[in-house]
Every structure is written in structure tokens, then in C-alpha cells.
Design an enzyme around this catalytic site. Structure first.
Site, short mmCIF file in Angstrom:
data_model
loop_
_atom_site.label_atom_id
_atom_site.label_comp_id
_atom_site.label_asym_id
_atom_site.label_seq_id
_atom_site.Cartn_x
_atom_site.Cartn_y
_atom_site.Cartn_z
N ASN A 7 44.97 4.78 26.59
CA ASN A 7 44.64 5.10 27.98
C ASN A 7 44.98 3.89 28.86
OD1 ASN A 7 43.03 5.06 30.38
ND2 ASN A 7 41.89 6.80 29.57
N ASP A 9 44.60 3.58 32.19
CA ASP A 9 43.91 3.59 33.50
C ASP A 9 43.64 2.18 34.04
OD1 ASP A 9 43.73 6.29 33.13
OD2 ASP A 9 41.56 6.35 32.94
N HIS A 10 43.21 1.28 33.14
CA HIS A 10 42.75 -0.01 33.65
C HIS A 10 43.87 -0.96 34.01
CE1 HIS A 10 38.80 1.35 33.55
NE2 HIS A 10 38.86 1.65 32.29
N ARG A 18 44.56 -4.74 44.49
CA ARG A 18 45.32 -5.26 45.64
C ARG A 18 46.15 -4.16 46.32
NH1 ARG A 18 45.51 -11.02 45.43
NH2 ARG A 18 43.38 -11.47 44.84
N HIS A 43 43.91 9.09 33.39
CA HIS A 43 42.93 9.91 34.10
C HIS A 43 43.26 9.87 35.59
CE1 HIS A 43 38.32 10.73 34.77
NE2 HIS A 43 39.09 11.58 35.42
N ARG A 45 41.98 10.66 38.74
CA ARG A 45 40.69 11.04 39.32
C ARG A 45 40.90 11.67 40.69
NH1 ARG A 45 36.20 8.27 36.53
NH2 ARG A 45 34.95 9.23 38.13
N ARG A 49 41.13 6.55 42.27
CA ARG A 49 40.71 5.14 42.33
C ARG A 49 41.59 4.21 41.50
NH1 ARG A 49 35.21 5.04 38.80
NH2 ARG A 49 34.52 6.51 40.35
N GLU A 70 44.22 13.34 31.82
CA GLU A 70 42.76 13.55 31.85
C GLU A 70 42.40 13.87 33.30
OE1 GLU A 70 39.20 10.69 31.23
OE2 GLU A 70 40.70 10.25 29.73
N THR A 100 32.68 4.95 34.86
CA THR A 100 33.61 5.61 33.94
C THR A 100 32.98 6.96 33.59
OG1 THR A 100 34.75 5.43 31.81
CG2 THR A 100 32.56 4.44 31.93
N THR A 101 33.71 7.81 32.85
CA THR A 101 33.18 9.14 32.53
C THR A 101 31.88 8.99 31.75
OG1 THR A 101 35.50 9.67 32.25
CG2 THR A 101 33.92 11.39 31.69
N GLU A 151 37.39 16.86 22.47
CA GLU A 151 37.34 15.40 22.30
C GLU A 151 35.87 15.01 22.32
OE1 GLU A 151 40.10 12.83 24.34
OE2 GLU A 151 38.57 11.28 24.59
N HIS A 191 36.02 7.09 23.90
CA HIS A 191 35.18 6.47 24.92
C HIS A 191 34.37 5.32 24.34
CE1 HIS A 191 32.99 5.75 28.54
NE2 HIS A 191 33.78 6.60 29.15
N1 PXP Z 1 38.44 9.67 26.48
C1 PXP Z 1 37.98 10.10 27.67
C2 PXP Z 1 37.80 11.57 27.87
C3 PXP Z 1 37.69 9.20 28.73
O1 PXP Z 1 37.19 9.66 29.91
C4 PXP Z 1 37.95 7.84 28.53
C5 PXP Z 1 37.73 6.87 29.66
O2 PXP Z 1 38.63 7.12 30.68
C6 PXP Z 1 38.45 7.43 27.29
C7 PXP Z 1 38.65 8.36 26.27
C8 PXP Z 1 38.75 5.99 26.99
O3 PXP Z 1 37.59 5.23 27.09
P1 PXP Z 1 37.65 3.65 27.00
O4 PXP Z 1 38.42 3.18 28.19
O5 PXP Z 1 36.22 3.26 27.01
O6 PXP Z 1 38.36 3.33 25.71
#
Ligand code: PXP
Length: 244
Positions: A7, A9-10, A18, A43, A45, A49, A70, A100-101, A151, A191
Site C-alpha cells: 500500500n 498511500d503514505h 506540501r 486508497h 479517499r 487526503r 481501496e 486510518t481505516t 480482507e 492493517h
Molecule cells: N488494508 C486495508 C483495507 C487498509 O485500509 C489499510 C490501510 O490503508 C491497509 C490494509 C494497510 O494498513 P497499514 O498501512 O497499517 O499497513
């Protein structure tokens, strides 16, 4: 063999700090694949964000493995997914203020709406996964709405702070995975998984894929994305071979 969805996202979170052009989550995805990722998860959103629509469009062009989008069950998101057509879509609950979720989908209370979402995405040839807590009634409801995948939310397991809590949460995940498979569902999990807790989860029989983001992106800051992904996969494989 157990698969790893990375994932990204981060990486987008750092870029959005920025509102600039870097670091680019698409480049992170390419590096993750070089390290052995079996798929890329992002993800999108409703509040945009971190990940942007542009990222998903580019990921769909660049990713060689598969994209797992996601998103929430909002109609706007379902329509967008049907236009973009990623291989997989993981439906999650979304609240504006959460970091987070926080929890899994409540499939029992929203059965009709979730069933309609599964149907719409499946008709567009998208493989649907429902993000659910390891709760046997939710798993049963997930099977009833005809999702091919669940999941399992591993967040509570990851947050457990003593042996007793860990055992309780692990047992729930084990039982949920067993029931899901009995009902013919494919089982993924994710997660809060990291380099220290991933092996216990990867060893649960029948779990086919883990989705991991935060820990891999954090490790990538020091070791690079390729190395971080390679190490996570090594741990997963080792555990799956010994447990699964
Ligand atoms: N699976 C789902 C459905 C999630 O919402 C997330 C967080 O976006 C993850 C996995 C990954 O979680 P983490 O970033 O804590 O590894």
C-alpha cells in the site's frame, strides 16, 4: 504462495504535506514491484487526503502486477472504479476524521447497499474484496452478498499489547479465516502489520494475500523501497512455509 500487496498511500501522504510533486507514489509502486510486490494497493479517499485520482490513473498504466483500489462504498467511488477498472477493489468504511481505516465494514447492517456495490463492481469485471473485522457473523454476511474475497482487519491484533490479548485476537483471525474458506471465500488480511508481527498472520492457514503499507513505507525511508519489500516478503514466505 502467500502474496504481498504494497500500500503506497503514505508516500502520497508525504507529497500532500506540501501539495507538491514528490515523492511520487507511482515511482514507489515501481520500486515496490522491483522488490517483489505482487500487487499495489492505494486508497482513494473521498476527501483525497493522500492518493489522488491522477495517481490511480498512472498506477493503472505503470503497474505490471495488479492494482487494488481501496475505497468507500459511496456511489461516486463505485462509478469511478467502474470507469477505471482496476483488477481488484477493496471496499472499506470511511470516516472523515479517522487517522486510518478504523474498523471493518458493517455488512450485516448495510447488506443491501453492499450487495449492490459488489454487483456493480463484479459486472465491470473487478474482483471485490470486503474489509471486515474477524467476526463470524460479518463473514457470514459477506458470503451472503456474494463477494469473492474478504480482507480480515488485523488492526486489533496489531494493537494488542500482551500475550493474552494477542492470543485472543489471533484466535479470532484464525477462526474467521477458517469460516470464510468453508464458505468458499478467498481470504486476505491487513492493517497494522509490520516486520515484527507479520509472521503470525502469514502462518494462518489459507490466507492468500496481505496488504501492508505504513510499516513498509517507514522502513523504506532508511533501507529503500526495494529492500523493505524484499524483507517483508522473506518474512511472509518463511512463516507461510512453516505454518500454512
Ligand atoms: N488494508 C486495508 C483495507 C487498509 O485500509 C489499510 C490501510 O490503508 C491497509 C490494509 C494497510 O494498513 P497499514 O498501512 O497499517 O499497513
Amino acid at each position: 504462495m502467500i502474496k504481498l500487496g504494497v500500500n503506497i498511500d503514505h508516500v502520497a501522504t508525504i507529497r500532500q504535506a506540501r501539495e507538491g510533486r514528490f515523492p511520487d507514489p507511482v515511482l514507489a509502486a515501481v520500486a515496490a514491484e522491483r522488490g517483489g510486490a505482487d500487487g499495489i494497493t492505494a486508497h482513494l479517499r473521498e476527501d483525497r487526503r493522500h492518493v489522488q485520482e491522477r495517481d490511480i490513473r498512472l498506477l493503472l498504466q505503470m503497474v505490471q502486477t495488479k492494482v487494488n483500489l481501496e475505497m468507500s462504498t459511496a456511489q461516486e467511488m463505485l462509478d469511478l472504479a467502474c470507469e477505471l477498472r482496476p483488477a481488484d477493489c477493496c471496499l472499506v468504511p470511511e470516516k472523515r476524521k479517522e487517522l486510518t481505516t478504523e474498523g471493518g465494514l458493517n455488512v450485516i447492517d448495510h447488506q443491501e447497499r453492499i450487495q449492490a456495490a459488489v454487483r456493480q463492481l463484479s459486472r465491470a469485471d473487478i474482483r471485490v474484496s470486503l474489509f471486515v473485522d474477524p467476526d463470524l457473523e460479518q463473514i457470514q454476511a459477506a458470503a451472503e452478498v456474494k463477494t469473492p474475497i474478504v480482507e480480515l482487519h488485523t488492526g486489533r491484533y496489531a494493537a494488542a499489547r500482551n500475550g493474552q490479548q494477542l492470543k485472543k485476537e489471533w484466535d479470532k483471525l484464525w477462526q474467521a479465516a477458517a469460516l470464510a474458506q468453508e464458505l468458499g471465500l478467498i481470504v486476505h488480511a491487513g492493517h497494522g502489520l509490520d516486520f515484527h508481527n507479520v509472521q503470525e498472520i502469514a502462518a494462518i492457514p489459507g490466507i492468500q494475500e496481505l496488504n501492508i503499507g505504513h510499516a513498509i513505507v517507514a522502513r523504506a525511508l532508511f533501507d529503500g523501497m526495494e529492500n523493505a519489500v524484499r524483507e517483508m516478503k522473506r518474512l511472509m514466505r518463511e512463516a507461510a512455509l512453516s505454518g500454512g
